[in-house]
Design an enzyme around this catalytic site. Sequence first.
Site, PDB file in Angstrom:
ATOM      1  N   SER A 241       1.086  -0.929   0.162  1.00 34.71           N
ATOM      2  CA  SER A 241       0.197  -0.039  -0.040  1.00 34.71           C
ATOM      3  C   SER A 241       1.419   0.985  -0.483  1.00 34.71           C
ATOM      4  O   SER A 241       0.422   2.333  -1.092  1.00 34.71           O
ATOM      5  CB  SER A 241      -0.913   0.160   1.223  1.00 34.71           C
ATOM      6  OG  SER A 241      -0.331  -0.616   2.463  1.00 34.71           O
ATOM      7  N   HIS A 271      -2.203  -8.299   1.655  1.00 32.53           N
ATOM      8  CA  HIS A 271      -1.770  -7.576   1.880  1.00 32.53           C
ATOM      9  C   HIS A 271      -2.601  -7.536   3.286  1.00 32.53           C
ATOM     10  O   HIS A 271      -3.048  -8.331   4.151  1.00 32.53           O
ATOM     11  CB  HIS A 271      -1.896  -6.429   1.050  1.00 32.53           C
ATOM     12  CG  HIS A 271      -0.925  -4.896   2.093  1.00 32.53           C
ATOM     13  ND1 HIS A 271       0.028  -4.956   3.002  1.00 32.53           N
ATOM     14  CD2 HIS A 271      -0.887  -3.568   1.518  1.00 32.53           C
ATOM     15  CE1 HIS A 271       0.212  -3.967   3.164  1.00 32.53           C
ATOM     16  NE2 HIS A 271      -0.469  -2.878   2.090  1.00 32.53           N
ATOM     17  N   HIS A 318       5.328 -12.437   7.421  1.00 35.23           N
ATOM     18  CA  HIS A 318       5.766 -12.122   6.793  1.00 35.23           C
ATOM     19  C   HIS A 318       7.312 -11.066   6.082  1.00 35.23           C
ATOM     20  O   HIS A 318       8.037 -11.748   6.223  1.00 35.23           O
ATOM     21  CB  HIS A 318       6.360 -10.896   8.086  1.00 35.23           C
ATOM     22  CG  HIS A 318       5.721  -9.236   8.315  1.00 35.23           C
ATOM     23  ND1 HIS A 318       7.017  -8.255   7.361  1.00 35.23           N
ATOM     24  CD2 HIS A 318       4.479  -8.350   8.089  1.00 35.23           C
ATOM     25  CE1 HIS A 318       5.980  -6.644   7.355  1.00 35.23           C
ATOM     26  NE2 HIS A 318       5.165  -7.133   7.109  1.00 35.23           N
ATOM     27  N   ARG A 327       2.270  -4.840  17.065  1.00 31.28           N
ATOM     28  CA  ARG A 327       1.261  -4.165  16.595  1.00 31.28           C
ATOM     29  C   ARG A 327       0.322  -5.691  16.719  1.00 31.28           C
ATOM     30  O   ARG A 327      -0.815  -5.199  17.488  1.00 31.28           O
ATOM     31  CB  ARG A 327       1.263  -3.874  14.868  1.00 31.28           C
ATOM     32  CG  ARG A 327       1.840  -2.678  14.185  1.00 31.28           C
ATOM     33  CD  ARG A 327       2.002  -3.057  13.290  1.00 31.28           C
ATOM     34  NE  ARG A 327       2.368  -3.851  12.449  1.00 31.28           N
ATOM     35  CZ  ARG A 327       1.974  -3.665  10.877  1.00 31.28           C
ATOM     36  NH1 ARG A 327       1.445  -2.721  10.439  1.00 31.28           N
ATOM     37  NH2 ARG A 327       2.628  -5.201  10.590  1.00 31.28           N
ATOM     38  N   ASP A 373      -2.325  -8.473  11.646  1.00 29.59           N
ATOM     39  CA  ASP A 373      -4.055  -8.031  10.897  1.00 29.59           C
ATOM     40  C   ASP A 373      -4.268 -10.163  11.649  1.00 29.59           C
ATOM     41  O   ASP A 373      -5.499 -10.654  11.945  1.00 29.59           O
ATOM     42  CB  ASP A 373      -4.145  -8.970   9.669  1.00 29.59           C
ATOM     43  CG  ASP A 373      -3.600  -7.648   8.676  1.00 29.59           C
ATOM     44  OD1 ASP A 373      -4.017  -6.862   9.470  1.00 29.59           O
ATOM     45  OD2 ASP A 373      -2.580  -7.996   7.964  1.00 29.59           O
TER      46      ASP A 373
HETATM   47  N1  HAX Z   1       0.822 -20.034   5.654  1.00 29.43           N
HETATM   48  C1  HAX Z   1       1.091 -20.941   4.621  1.00 29.43           C
HETATM   49  N2  HAX Z   1       2.945 -20.420   3.977  1.00 29.43           N
HETATM   50  C2  HAX Z   1       3.117 -19.517   3.920  1.00 29.43           C
HETATM   51  C3  HAX Z   1       2.724 -18.548   5.358  1.00 29.43           C
HETATM   52  C4  HAX Z   1       1.607 -18.266   5.261  1.00 29.43           C
HETATM   53  N3  HAX Z   1       1.467 -17.708   6.584  1.00 29.43           N
HETATM   54  N4  HAX Z   1       3.563 -17.260   4.830  1.00 29.43           N
HETATM   55  C5  HAX Z   1       4.281 -17.714   4.660  1.00 29.43           C
HETATM   56  N5  HAX Z   1       4.054 -18.405   3.411  1.00 29.43           N
HETATM   57  C6  HAX Z   1       4.906 -19.722   2.372  1.00 29.43           C
HETATM   58  C7  HAX Z   1       4.802 -18.884   0.988  1.00 29.43           C
HETATM   59  O1  HAX Z   1       3.237 -18.635   0.288  1.00 29.43           O
HETATM   60  C8  HAX Z   1       5.962 -19.482   0.496  1.00 29.43           C
HETATM   61  O2  HAX Z   1       5.394 -20.343  -0.570  1.00 29.43           O
HETATM   62  P1  HAX Z   1       5.926 -20.992  -1.419  1.00 29.43           P
HETATM   63  O3  HAX Z   1       7.558 -20.958  -2.023  1.00 29.43           O
HETATM   64  O4  HAX Z   1       5.443 -21.982  -2.271  1.00 29.43           O
HETATM   65  O5  HAX Z   1       5.556 -20.080  -3.025  1.00 29.43           O
HETATM   66  C9  HAX Z   1       6.778 -19.329   1.587  1.00 29.43           C
HETATM   67  O6  HAX Z   1       6.103 -19.537   2.676  1.00 29.43           O
HETATM   68  C10 HAX Z   1       7.982 -18.429   1.641  1.00 29.43           C
HETATM   69  O7  HAX Z   1       7.633 -17.243   1.780  1.00 29.43           O
HETATM   70  P2  HAX Z   1       8.010 -16.391   2.857  1.00 29.43           P
HETATM   71  O8  HAX Z   1       9.470 -15.995   2.500  1.00 29.43           O
HETATM   72  O9  HAX Z   1       7.970 -16.340   4.522  1.00 29.43           O
HETATM   73  O10 HAX Z   1       6.338 -15.106   2.772  1.00 29.43           O
HETATM   74  P3  HAX Z   1       6.866 -13.776   1.676  1.00 29.43           P
HETATM   75  O11 HAX Z   1       8.061 -12.743   2.054  1.00 29.43           O
HETATM   76  O12 HAX Z   1       7.189 -14.740   0.818  1.00 29.43           O
HETATM   77  O13 HAX Z   1       4.715 -13.100   1.956  1.00 29.43           O
HETATM   78  C11 HAX Z   1       3.433 -12.838   3.205  1.00 29.43           C
HETATM   79  C12 HAX Z   1       5.210 -12.993   3.045  1.00 29.43           C
HETATM   80  C13 HAX Z   1       3.146 -12.188   4.436  1.00 29.43           C
HETATM   81  C14 HAX Z   1       3.067 -12.867   2.337  1.00 29.43           C
HETATM   82  C15 HAX Z   1       3.121 -14.250   3.817  1.00 29.43           C
HETATM   83  O14 HAX Z   1       4.060 -14.662   5.122  1.00 29.43           O
HETATM   84  C16 HAX Z   1       1.712 -14.942   3.721  1.00 29.43           C
HETATM   85  O15 HAX Z   1       0.984 -14.855   2.479  1.00 29.43           O
HETATM   86  N6  HAX Z   1       1.216 -14.632   5.237  1.00 29.43           N
HETATM   87  C17 HAX Z   1      -0.576 -15.422   5.380  1.00 29.43           C
HETATM   88  C18 HAX Z   1      -1.229 -13.808   4.496  1.00 29.43           C
HETATM   89  C19 HAX Z   1      -0.743 -12.690   5.650  1.00 29.43           C
HETATM   90  O16 HAX Z   1      -0.942 -12.387   6.703  1.00 29.43           O
HETATM   91  N7  HAX Z   1      -0.880 -10.993   5.058  1.00 29.43           N
HETATM   92  C20 HAX Z   1      -0.249 -10.206   6.028  1.00 29.43           C
HETATM   93  C21 HAX Z   1       0.572  -9.450   6.322  1.00 29.43           C
HETATM   94  C22 HAX Z   1       1.172  -8.532   6.837  1.00 29.43           C
HETATM   95  C23 HAX Z   1       0.415  -7.716   6.269  1.00 29.43           C
HETATM   96  O17 HAX Z   1       1.016  -6.989   4.705  1.00 29.43           O
HETATM   97  N8  HAX Z   1      -0.812  -6.879   6.510  1.00 29.43           N
HETATM   98  O18 HAX Z   1      -1.979  -6.515   5.985  1.00 29.43           O
END
Ligand code: HAX
Length: 439
Positions: A241, A271, A318, A327, A373
Amino acid sequence: MGILKDKFKSVALPMAAEVKAMIKEHGDMPLGTYTIDQAYGGMKSIMALVTETSLLDSEEGIRFRGYTIPELQEKLPKAQDCTEPLPEGLFYLMLIGELPDSKMVEHISSAWMRRSIVPLHVFTALNELPPHTHPMTQFSIAIMAMQTESIFAKKYREGINKKDYWDPMFEDVMTLIARLPRVAAYIYRRTYHDGKHIEPDPQLDWAANFAHMLGFDDPSFKSLMRLYMTIHADHEGGNVSAHSTHLVGSALSDAYLSFTAGMNGLAGPLHGLANQEVIRWVMQMQKEIGSTSPTEEQIAAYIQRTLTEGKVVPGYGHAVLRKTDPRFTAQMEFAKKYCPNDELVNTIWRIYKVAPPILENTGKIKNPWPNVDAHSGSLLVHYGLVEEDFYTVLFGVSRALGVLTSLCWDRALGLGIERPKSITTEWVKAFIAKNKVKA
Ligand code: HAX
């Protein structure tokens, strides 16, 4: 000119001159190197953005102009009978770089109240949308409809010296922030309360008035809103964002166009929409297990199933953080004080106990800890704000404080149009082949 604008001018313009001189002298100094992995993987940790308002440390979490969340809770001015900080104070801190006194915070509250009247055509535009339109879509459309008010766009069209861009940007930012709670409350009431709207109360501060217009006058809900609006406001500049607001703004798009871009990014499930997804995921778990108070074993099995089905566990992980998000902790502390026996809140705490080791055991998730979140929805449900599709709008109203402050700084510092270089996979393959031969 207005005391806040004068103050911003007095800190921003000397800093712009300092930054210009710094770039002239040290501009060719390398900040780091990056890899093919980073080019494909979302540019994580590449230091290529400048954002003044906050800085994120992977172990410690966010600091706003050097202050942690507990420090903000201690040092920022508060409303009477409330222990949580006023978000107006955080706005001042992010904009000016120093802590405000109570008088300044009152000044900002009343400036926003004066600017808060939303043009009628914005409500007309919203009324044309089917009521089932997702609240985040309604929010973006309403912000776009307000673009008719942009002073920046008007001044640019008339012809403005680039050294003065910050001035109409400041005006737009103040007006947009002032109007967002009214717009968001309107969306909430039209979508979930038969269009029975509640008039603003000019005696209230920005967050309390927002709570009031949503239909929640419990003093502890108002405290929650002040805390919520403070902790969601900013998370340095590279998150989707903040970055999309900055990116669109770099084309000299005005605050309305830029902020809508940010909100469309916030509406993604990885996000800001994660706050909605967390509650949906927990409710589904309760339904499938047949209990509103699932045991640790039942939660563990449900997490395993989520992973096996190739889905993410929302609220966990994250891109930068490697510890529990402060938070999350701030909300947990609030819940311990106001609703320690709430069943849903206790389920969230049980998930916090069970999820990290399971996620860690996958061996691939870099951060097994909860983010902001994971907790927010349970507190809202506790107070009766149960319509989870609306939660990301609350996040969006708060996020405006950080990303719009940054837009003022972007224009004051004269930051350039964003245009990173992209490459093709064919280019990457040729590059690897050439460098393999060398090595
Ligand atoms: N559940 C399952 N799998 C997860 C995971 C979770 N909570 N978090 C990461 N992973 C997976 C990824 O999908 C990725 O899988 P692949 O290799 O198969 O593609 C692997 O673990 C490595 O990911 P990472 O390097 O640990 O995480 P990223 O930096 O790529 O992504 C995210 C960060 C926040 C997007 C990710 O942790 C996620 O999808 N979390 C769940 C959604 C969420 O809570 N989002 C909010 C984040 C905070 C925010 O922005 N708030 O607004």
